[in-house]
Design a protein around this motif. Structure first.
Motif, PDB file in Angstrom:
ATOM      1  N   VAL A  44       0.846  -1.203   0.000  1.00 19.71           N
ATOM      2  CA  VAL A  44       0.000   0.000   0.000  1.00 19.71           C
ATOM      3  C   VAL A  44       0.876   1.245   0.000  1.00 19.71           C
ATOM      4  O   VAL A  44       2.079   1.185   0.238  1.00 19.71           O
ATOM      5  CB  VAL A  44      -0.922   0.064   1.247  1.00 19.71           C
ATOM      6  CG1 VAL A  44      -1.974  -1.015   1.220  1.00 19.71           C
ATOM      7  CG2 VAL A  44      -0.137  -0.002   2.521  1.00 19.71           C
ATOM      8  N   ASP A  45       0.230   2.385  -0.226  1.00 19.12           N
ATOM      9  CA  ASP A  45       0.902   3.677  -0.084  1.00 19.12           C
ATOM     10  C   ASP A  45       0.943   3.977   1.416  1.00 19.12           C
ATOM     11  O   ASP A  45      -0.111   4.133   2.040  1.00 19.12           O
ATOM     12  CB  ASP A  45       0.137   4.751  -0.849  1.00 19.12           C
ATOM     13  CG  ASP A  45       0.797   6.121  -0.745  1.00 19.12           C
ATOM     14  OD1 ASP A  45       1.979   6.169  -0.351  1.00 19.12           O
ATOM     15  OD2 ASP A  45       0.125   7.119  -1.049  1.00 19.12           O
ATOM     16  N   TYR A  46       2.130   4.046   2.016  1.00 17.51           N
ATOM     17  CA  TYR A  46       2.260   4.158   3.468  1.00 17.51           C
ATOM     18  C   TYR A  46       1.636   5.447   4.013  1.00 17.51           C
ATOM     19  O   TYR A  46       0.998   5.433   5.066  1.00 17.51           O
ATOM     20  CB  TYR A  46       3.733   4.063   3.882  1.00 17.51           C
ATOM     21  CG  TYR A  46       3.915   4.022   5.376  1.00 17.51           C
ATOM     22  CD1 TYR A  46       3.430   2.962   6.117  1.00 17.51           C
ATOM     23  CD2 TYR A  46       4.575   5.049   6.050  1.00 17.51           C
ATOM     24  CE1 TYR A  46       3.586   2.906   7.492  1.00 17.51           C
ATOM     25  CE2 TYR A  46       4.731   5.006   7.424  1.00 17.51           C
ATOM     26  CZ  TYR A  46       4.237   3.933   8.137  1.00 17.51           C
ATOM     27  OH  TYR A  46       4.390   3.888   9.497  1.00 17.51           O
ATOM     28  N   GLY A  47       1.802   6.555   3.316  1.00 15.23           N
ATOM     29  CA  GLY A  47       1.215   7.826   3.759  1.00 15.23           C
ATOM     30  C   GLY A  47      -0.299   7.733   3.838  1.00 15.23           C
ATOM     31  O   GLY A  47      -0.924   8.169   4.811  1.00 15.23           O
ATOM     32  N   LYS A  48      -0.908   7.149   2.816  1.00 14.73           N
ATOM     33  CA  LYS A  48      -2.368   6.989   2.768  1.00 14.73           C
ATOM     34  C   LYS A  48      -2.819   6.030   3.877  1.00 14.73           C
ATOM     35  O   LYS A  48      -3.836   6.262   4.535  1.00 14.73           O
ATOM     36  CB  LYS A  48      -2.767   6.441   1.402  1.00 14.73           C
ATOM     37  CG  LYS A  48      -4.240   6.384   1.159  1.00 14.73           C
ATOM     38  CD  LYS A  48      -4.511   5.929  -0.261  1.00 14.73           C
ATOM     39  CE  LYS A  48      -6.000   5.867  -0.535  1.00 14.73           C
ATOM     40  NZ  LYS A  48      -6.281   5.371  -1.877  1.00 14.73           N
ATOM     41  N   TYR A  49      -2.035   4.970   4.113  1.00 15.13           N
ATOM     42  CA  TYR A  49      -2.345   3.985   5.147  1.00 15.13           C
ATOM     43  C   TYR A  49      -2.359   4.641   6.525  1.00 15.13           C
ATOM     44  O   TYR A  49      -3.279   4.434   7.317  1.00 15.13           O
ATOM     45  CB  TYR A  49      -1.316   2.850   5.086  1.00 15.13           C
ATOM     46  CG  TYR A  49      -1.433   1.839   6.202  1.00 15.13           C
ATOM     47  CD1 TYR A  49      -2.445   0.895   6.212  1.00 15.13           C
ATOM     48  CD2 TYR A  49      -0.500   1.825   7.250  1.00 15.13           C
ATOM     49  CE1 TYR A  49      -2.549  -0.036   7.230  1.00 15.13           C
ATOM     50  CE2 TYR A  49      -0.589   0.904   8.266  1.00 15.13           C
ATOM     51  CZ  TYR A  49      -1.613  -0.024   8.259  1.00 15.13           C
ATOM     52  OH  TYR A  49      -1.707  -0.939   9.276  1.00 15.13           O
ATOM     53  N   ARG A  50      -1.333   5.459   6.816  1.00 19.33           N
ATOM     54  CA  ARG A  50      -1.259   6.147   8.115  1.00 19.33           C
ATOM     55  C   ARG A  50      -2.426   7.106   8.298  1.00 19.33           C
ATOM     56  O   ARG A  50      -2.995   7.221   9.379  1.00 19.33           O
ATOM     57  CB  ARG A  50       0.068   6.904   8.238  1.00 19.33           C
ATOM     58  CG  ARG A  50       1.157   6.014   8.761  1.00 19.33           C
ATOM     59  CD  ARG A  50       2.438   6.704   9.124  1.00 19.33           C
ATOM     60  NE  ARG A  50       2.292   8.003   9.726  1.00 19.33           N
ATOM     61  CZ  ARG A  50       3.189   8.985   9.593  1.00 19.33           C
ATOM     62  NH1 ARG A  50       4.272   8.781   8.896  1.00 19.33           N
ATOM     63  NH2 ARG A  50       3.006  10.141  10.170  1.00 19.33           N
ATOM     64  N   TYR A  51      -2.795   7.808   7.213  1.00 14.45           N
ATOM     65  CA  TYR A  51      -3.911   8.744   7.259  1.00 14.45           C
ATOM     66  C   TYR A  51      -5.215   8.006   7.586  1.00 14.45           C
ATOM     67  O   TYR A  51      -5.993   8.449   8.434  1.00 14.45           O
ATOM     68  CB  TYR A  51      -4.034   9.480   5.919  1.00 14.45           C
ATOM     69  CG  TYR A  51      -5.287  10.299   5.794  1.00 14.45           C
ATOM     70  CD1 TYR A  51      -5.418  11.509   6.459  1.00 14.45           C
ATOM     71  CD2 TYR A  51      -6.362   9.858   5.022  1.00 14.45           C
ATOM     72  CE1 TYR A  51      -6.566  12.256   6.350  1.00 14.45           C
ATOM     73  CE2 TYR A  51      -7.524  10.593   4.912  1.00 14.45           C
ATOM     74  CZ  TYR A  51      -7.621  11.791   5.579  1.00 14.45           C
ATOM     75  OH  TYR A  51      -8.763  12.516   5.485  1.00 14.45           O
ATOM     76  N   GLU A  52      -5.443   6.877   6.943  1.00  9.10           N
ATOM     77  CA  GLU A  52      -6.655   6.083   7.182  1.00  9.10           C
ATOM     78  C   GLU A  52      -6.710   5.581   8.633  1.00  9.10           C
ATOM     79  O   GLU A  52      -7.764   5.618   9.268  1.00  9.10           O
ATOM     80  CB  GLU A  52      -6.711   4.879   6.224  1.00  9.10           C
ATOM     81  CG  GLU A  52      -7.011   5.237   4.798  1.00  9.10           C
ATOM     82  CD  GLU A  52      -8.425   5.763   4.598  1.00  9.10           C
ATOM     83  OE1 GLU A  52      -9.359   5.261   5.271  1.00  9.10           O
ATOM     84  OE2 GLU A  52      -8.593   6.682   3.778  1.00  9.10           O
ATOM     85  N   MET A  53      -5.579   5.114   9.144  1.00 11.37           N
ATOM     86  CA  MET A  53      -5.521   4.619  10.524  1.00 11.37           C
ATOM     87  C   MET A  53      -5.832   5.743  11.514  1.00 11.37           C
ATOM     88  O   MET A  53      -6.584   5.557  12.471  1.00 11.37           O
ATOM     89  CB  MET A  53      -4.150   4.020  10.833  1.00 11.37           C
ATOM     90  CG  MET A  53      -3.846   2.724  10.103  1.00 11.37           C
ATOM     91  SD  MET A  53      -4.993   1.413  10.490  1.00 11.37           S
ATOM     92  CE  MET A  53      -4.480   1.013  12.133  1.00 11.37           C
ATOM     93  N   ALA A  54      -5.262   6.923  11.273  1.00 12.07           N
ATOM     94  CA  ALA A  54      -5.505   8.072  12.156  1.00 12.07           C
ATOM     95  C   ALA A  54      -6.982   8.455  12.126  1.00 12.07           C
ATOM     96  O   ALA A  54      -7.574   8.776  13.167  1.00 12.07           O
ATOM     97  CB  ALA A  54      -4.637   9.252  11.741  1.00 12.07           C
ATOM     98  N   ARG A  55      -7.582   8.420  10.929  1.00 13.86           N
ATOM     99  CA  ARG A  55      -8.999   8.768  10.797  1.00 13.86           C
ATOM    100  C   ARG A  55      -9.886   7.763  11.546  1.00 13.86           C
ATOM    101  O   ARG A  55     -10.835   8.151  12.224  1.00 13.86           O
ATOM    102  CB  ARG A  55      -9.389   8.812   9.320  1.00 13.86           C
ATOM    103  CG  ARG A  55     -10.460   9.851   9.053  1.00 13.86           C
ATOM    104  CD  ARG A  55     -10.787  10.014   7.593  1.00 13.86           C
ATOM    105  NE  ARG A  55     -11.833   9.063   7.276  1.00 13.86           N
ATOM    106  CZ  ARG A  55     -11.817   8.219   6.263  1.00 13.86           C
ATOM    107  NH1 ARG A  55     -10.807   8.206   5.439  1.00 13.86           N
ATOM    108  NH2 ARG A  55     -12.797   7.396   6.057  1.00 13.86           N
TER     109      ARG A  55
END
Length: 141
Positions: free
Chosen positions: A32-43
Motif C-alpha cells: 500500500v501507499d504508506y502515507g495513505k495507510y497512516r492517514y486512514e488509521m488516524a482517521r
C-alpha cells in the motif's frame, strides 16, 4: 511469499510494503501507499474516540443533620446525573463534634441509596474516608 519478492513487487508498483500483523505466524504484509495507510488509521482512531463515552463522577455532599426535603432535592440532582450516564459519589461530611456520632448517621446514606434504587445500584458501599463517609452509585443496567 518471500519478503524479498514482496518488496520487489512493491517497488515495481511504486508502493510500500507495510507489515499489518507482525505477531502473526507468518507475519502479514500488504502492498500500500504508506502515507495513505497512516492517514486512514488516524482517521479510524479519531472516529473511535468520537463514539467513545466517558463516564464522569459527580459528587453530592450531605451533612449528618440534613432534613428530609433537602435529602429529596439532593436525590433528585443525583437522579439527573445517573440518567445522563455518570456515576455519583455521595459524601456525608462530618465537622467538629459530629465525628463522634458517625455510626448513627450511616442510615442517611442507606436512605439516599433507597430513594434512587429504581435507577441506581450501589457500586461501593459506605466507607469512612477521613472526616467523611463515602458511597458510590452507578446507573443500573
Amino acid at each position: 511469499m518471500n519478503s524479498r519478492e514482496a518488496l520487489k513487487m512493491a517497488r515495481d508498483e511504486d508502493m510500500d510494503l507495510v507489515m499489518i500483523a507482525p505477531t502473526a505466524k507468518p507475519p502479514v504484509c500488504k502492498i500500500v501507499d504508506y502515507g495513505k495507510y497512516r492517514y486512514e488509521m488516524a482517521r479510524r482512531e479519531k472516529e473511535a474516540r468520537k463514539k467513545q463515552k466517558t463516564i464522569e463522577t459527580k459528587e453530592v455532599r450531605l451533612s449528618p443533620n440534613i432534613e428530609e426535603n433537602d435529602l429529596n432535592t439532593k436525590a433528585k440532582a443525583a437522579r439527573k446525573f445517573l440518567e445522563k450516564g455518570d456515576k455519583v459519589k455521595v459524601t456525608l461530611r462530618f465537622r467538629g463534634r459530629e465525628m463522634s456520632h458517625m455510626s448513627q448517621t450511616k442510615h442517611i446514606l442507606d436512605d439516599f441509596a433507597e430513594k434512587l434504587a429504581d435507577v441506581a445500584a450501589v457500586e461501593k458501599p459506605a466507607k469512612v474516608e477521613g472526616r467523611s463517609l463515602v458511597m458510590i452509585l452507578s446507573e443500573k443496567r
